[in-house]
Each structure stands twice: as structure tokens, then as C-alpha cells.
Enzyme design. Sequence first.
Site, PDB file in Angstrom:
ATOM      1  N   ASP A 363       0.860  -1.179   0.000  1.00 12.21           N
ATOM      2  CA  ASP A 363       0.000   0.000   0.000  1.00 12.21           C
ATOM      3  C   ASP A 363       0.904   1.238   0.000  1.00 12.21           C
ATOM      4  O   ASP A 363       1.883   1.319   0.763  1.00 12.21           O
ATOM      5  CB  ASP A 363      -0.888  -0.005   1.253  1.00 12.21           C
ATOM      6  CG  ASP A 363      -1.837   1.182   1.280  1.00 12.21           C
ATOM      7  OD1 ASP A 363      -2.961   1.030   0.762  1.00 12.21           O
ATOM      8  OD2 ASP A 363      -1.448   2.251   1.806  1.00 12.21           O
ATOM      9  N   ILE A 364       0.593   2.215  -0.894  1.00  7.62           N
ATOM     10  CA  ILE A 364       1.390   3.449  -0.964  1.00  7.62           C
ATOM     11  C   ILE A 364       1.172   4.252   0.316  1.00  7.62           C
ATOM     12  O   ILE A 364       0.040   4.480   0.741  1.00  7.62           O
ATOM     13  CB  ILE A 364       0.988   4.287  -2.190  1.00  7.62           C
ATOM     14  CG1 ILE A 364       1.214   3.468  -3.486  1.00  7.62           C
ATOM     15  CG2 ILE A 364       1.802   5.582  -2.237  1.00  7.62           C
ATOM     16  CD1 ILE A 364       0.749   4.186  -4.742  1.00  7.62           C
ATOM     17  N   ASN A 371      -2.459  12.767  -2.947  1.00 10.88           N
ATOM     18  CA  ASN A 371      -3.553  13.021  -3.892  1.00 10.88           C
ATOM     19  C   ASN A 371      -4.089  14.441  -3.702  1.00 10.88           C
ATOM     20  O   ASN A 371      -4.389  15.144  -4.683  1.00 10.88           O
ATOM     21  CB  ASN A 371      -4.657  11.984  -3.651  1.00 10.88           C
ATOM     22  CG  ASN A 371      -5.573  11.824  -4.858  1.00 10.88           C
ATOM     23  OD1 ASN A 371      -5.493  12.589  -5.805  1.00 10.88           O
ATOM     24  ND2 ASN A 371      -6.449  10.851  -4.793  1.00 10.88           N
ATOM     25  N   HIS A 376      -6.019  14.481  -8.551  1.00  7.81           N
ATOM     26  CA  HIS A 376      -6.287  13.099  -8.996  1.00  7.81           C
ATOM     27  C   HIS A 376      -5.523  12.744 -10.270  1.00  7.81           C
ATOM     28  O   HIS A 376      -5.000  11.629 -10.389  1.00  7.81           O
ATOM     29  CB  HIS A 376      -7.785  12.899  -9.224  1.00  7.81           C
ATOM     30  CG  HIS A 376      -8.587  12.928  -7.967  1.00  7.81           C
ATOM     31  ND1 HIS A 376      -8.484  11.941  -6.997  1.00  7.81           N
ATOM     32  CD2 HIS A 376      -9.500  13.822  -7.509  1.00  7.81           C
ATOM     33  CE1 HIS A 376      -9.305  12.221  -5.999  1.00  7.81           C
ATOM     34  NE2 HIS A 376      -9.936  13.370  -6.279  1.00  7.81           N
ATOM     35  N   GLU A 406      -4.950   2.610  -3.776  1.00  2.00           N
ATOM     36  CA  GLU A 406      -3.490   2.588  -3.872  1.00  2.00           C
ATOM     37  C   GLU A 406      -2.903   1.270  -3.354  1.00  2.00           C
ATOM     38  O   GLU A 406      -1.723   1.184  -3.019  1.00  2.00           O
ATOM     39  CB  GLU A 406      -2.901   3.759  -3.075  1.00  2.00           C
ATOM     40  CG  GLU A 406      -3.175   3.732  -1.586  1.00  2.00           C
ATOM     41  CD  GLU A 406      -4.480   4.435  -1.207  1.00  2.00           C
ATOM     42  OE1 GLU A 406      -4.601   4.847  -0.057  1.00  2.00           O
ATOM     43  OE2 GLU A 406      -5.368   4.572  -2.095  1.00  2.00           O
ATOM     44  N   ARG A 428      10.899  -2.689  -2.375  1.00  3.22           N
ATOM     45  CA  ARG A 428      10.624  -1.521  -1.515  1.00  3.22           C
ATOM     46  C   ARG A 428      11.605  -0.394  -1.815  1.00  3.22           C
ATOM     47  O   ARG A 428      11.207   0.779  -1.923  1.00  3.22           O
ATOM     48  CB  ARG A 428      10.729  -1.941  -0.047  1.00  3.22           C
ATOM     49  CG  ARG A 428      10.407  -0.813   0.932  1.00  3.22           C
ATOM     50  CD  ARG A 428      10.829  -1.185   2.331  1.00  3.22           C
ATOM     51  NE  ARG A 428      12.281  -1.271   2.443  1.00  3.22           N
ATOM     52  CZ  ARG A 428      13.098  -0.209   2.557  1.00  3.22           C
ATOM     53  NH1 ARG A 428      12.610   1.041   2.550  1.00  3.22           N
ATOM     54  NH2 ARG A 428      14.404  -0.376   2.641  1.00  3.22           N
TER      55      ARG A 428
END
Length: 491
Positions: A363-364, A371, A376, A406, A428
Amino acid sequence: MPTAYQIVEAIAKSQEDSRELQRSQQMQRLFLDQGPFCAYIKDEQSRMLYYNQELQSRFLVDSQEWLGKADSEFLPDPEDARRVMENDQLVLKTLRPLKLIEEVKMPGNNQLCYWLSSKFTFSDGTTGDRRIGGISIDITESIEAQRSLTELNRQLEEKTLKLEAKKRELIYLSDMADMLYSCESEDELYKVIALTCSQLFPNMNGCIFKIANSKNYVQMNSFWGNERTSKEIFSLSECWALRRGKVNILSPHNSGLICNHLIEPVSGTHLCVPLFGQGELVGILHIYAPEEISPEAQQITEIIARTLAIALNNLSIKQRLTYDSLRDGMTQLFNQNYLQTMMEQRLAEAERSGQPLSVIFLDIDNFKSYNSRYGHLTANIVLQRLAKLLLKSIRSFDIACRWGGEEFVIVMPNMTLENLRKRVEQLRIDVQQMQLRDGDRILEGITASFGIAVSEPGITVKDFLNRANQAMLEAKRTGKNRVIEYVNNYY
């Protein structure tokens, strides 16, 4: 000495016997002359001694014309006369009756007639000479009727064979249509066409050519038969069917245009049928036969080509719809539905082979604020860039999926836990070092939190994904931008 009375009585009896003999001879003559058959008597040299009125009327002769003559003197065909005489001599030699069918041409019109004849020998009571007697019945109508019936039976059998051939053709074409509908690749389509053509045209050879994506050349994709009569690769200009978009046929009785892709020396019949996919010319179906290709076979070939073109269109639509239903529209990674379906299969394979299956949940970090900062549209660029990095980092048989928002999931089979840790740690770092741009503008970098889990026997897809998700949440909770492995104390 006999008395006068006895002498008179003897004379009277003799006269009565003579009259009786005359009546008997008259009855015999009436029988022979008025009967619906031909009767005759010949001597040992096959010369005619007697023939009845029926024979006279059949051959249009009087009662004296043939007397003393052999068959060769009055029959119009010498071969007919020879056969009749051979039969006469056979009866004389064997002294046994002979029954046979004789063919005789009638004088005047040479019309062939058939006679059912019975020949026999007897002794002349007056001279003691051997005679040949014969009785013949005209069976021409029966023979012709039998021949007509035989011809009708032959025609019926021929039509039956044609109907059976048509039935087989319809079965082959129907099976072809069913198989084409079920094909999932162009190669499968071409194999179906090759199978159908080899069934319909067992004495012909053929191949399917596909125009390359570059449109610069044509290449053979499928071949059947035992003789290759065309180049495997050639330019579009070397085939008249491709140049004109029409069927081109070259045969011994149809001196059409000779395609330059044919191998010299060119012989037999060559049929090139263009293939159209989505209205665009995509290739040709080429058929070769040592002899002439019938109009029916040509028509069937064109039907096959049209059906193949329709199948190519349907396959293209099917693949596009399948692709759209399995992919995430923004990143072009697989979507959640596809991942869950494939994980069931991969878990079963892992359990059967005894090899581990690994899942990576990432997950970001802080993507909502990212955002809000960039908007967007720019955030979507980041998602697309990350998707490309994931595809570049995994193996061809690994599965990368956008889980939602995300969040992303990667499925990796056949990898040890040690190698998995190294791979994910490198991923990563790659995410952290990824350079992001929106046109000329340099964007702030991103990080991601990773959770990993390894399969166990009997685990469900849901539990497996939950384990990786829990590990990812733990990575988030303990500082983000890190890799956490699932352990049981997360329950």
C-alpha cells in the site's frame, strides 16, 4: 388271302390315316406359323430349310427368300452371323439343347434386338439327316427395361453417394463452426481449418498465410497435406488474391494469373482465397490439387474462408472483452476478480507440488495527502508508474494486481522465504527511489508498506490474503516504508 371286304377296309383305314396325318401336319404348320415366336429349321451347314411367318414378318422377307441360305448371307452384321453359326455348330457337336440370349441387328435400321433362343437337334425321318431346330422369343423390351432399371439404380446410387458426401460435408462444416467458436487463439483457429480441409479434401494440400503486423510480408501459419507448393514467406505483391482482394484460381482449364509465391514448376490447380478480419485483408487460404478443383469444392473453400474471417473477428472481440474484464483500466494490471480466481488454482497447484506460494500486499504510504497535494490526475500518473515498476520487477508467471485505490497484490509461486524477503526488500527500495514526473515537473517520491505471507496446506484464498494484508497493516503501524512478514501472533 384277304377278302375283298378286308381289302376295302384296309384301304379306307389307310386313307383315314393319311387324312389324319395331313390334319396333324396342318395343325403343326398353323402352330408354327401363327405362334408369337420365331421358328426355323436348318441343315448341318446352318442353311435355312424352313422359317415361320413370324420370322418372315420380323425380317420383312417372303417364305422362299432365305431357303438354302446361311445366316451370313442374310443377316446385316457379319459378327451376328458368326455368333449364330457358332451356336448352331455347338448344338450339332454336343447333341444337347442350348438355351441362350442372341443379339441380332435388324436389317434396314440396324436396330439391335435380343432373342431368347432354344436350339436343338433332330433326325429327318425321310432322309435320316441331322437337322437344327430353333425357337426364339423377342425379349428386347424386357432387356431394355432391365437396362433402364439398372441405369436408374446406378443413377440412384450415384445420387445417394452424392447426398452422403453432402451430408459429410455439412457435418464437417458444422463441427468446424462449433470448434471455431470455442477457439481462444489464432493458432487454434488455423488448426481447426487445417483439420476440416484435410477431411473435406483428402487429396489436396493447403495452407493459411497471415499478413505480418508490419504489413511488409506474408507468412505461413498452418499447413496440411504432403506437398508444399508455395513459399513460406513472401511479399504481399506476390499473390494476386492479396493484390486484388478477390479469389484467384489457376488450373489446366482456367489459365488465370500465376502468383509469384508458387514454387516452380507450377502444375495442377491453385486456389487463393483472401481472408478478411474486421473488414481488413489479413491473409489468404491457399488450396492446391494435382487435378482440377470442382466448382463445388471451390465454393466450399470460399465458405471456409468466410467462416474463418468471421471467427477471426469474433476472436478479436472476445479477446478484447476478456482483456477488459480481467484488467484494471488505469494500470492495466489484473483486477481483483481475476486474482481471486487465479489464486484458487495456484493454491491447488502449490499443494499438489509441495512448493510454496507467496503473496505480497503493498500500500502506498500517505497517498491521500499526496492526492490532495497534486490532484487526482497527477496521482493517477503515479499509480501507472508504480504498475510499470511492478511488472518490470516480477517474473513472467507471477501475477500483479491492483487490489483497489493505492493497494496492490503480487502472487509469486515456487519461491523460498529467504528469496522472497530479498525480492520484496529490493522492490521496496525501487519504489522509494523511483523518479516521478508530470511532464517537465518533478514530483515528490513515494514509499510503500509491504506485507508478505507464505501458503500452508488447506489455507483458503480469503485467509491467505488476510494474512498478507495484516502484515502490511503492521508495517504501516510500525513506521511505514518497510516489509513485514506474517506471523501467528497477529491474531
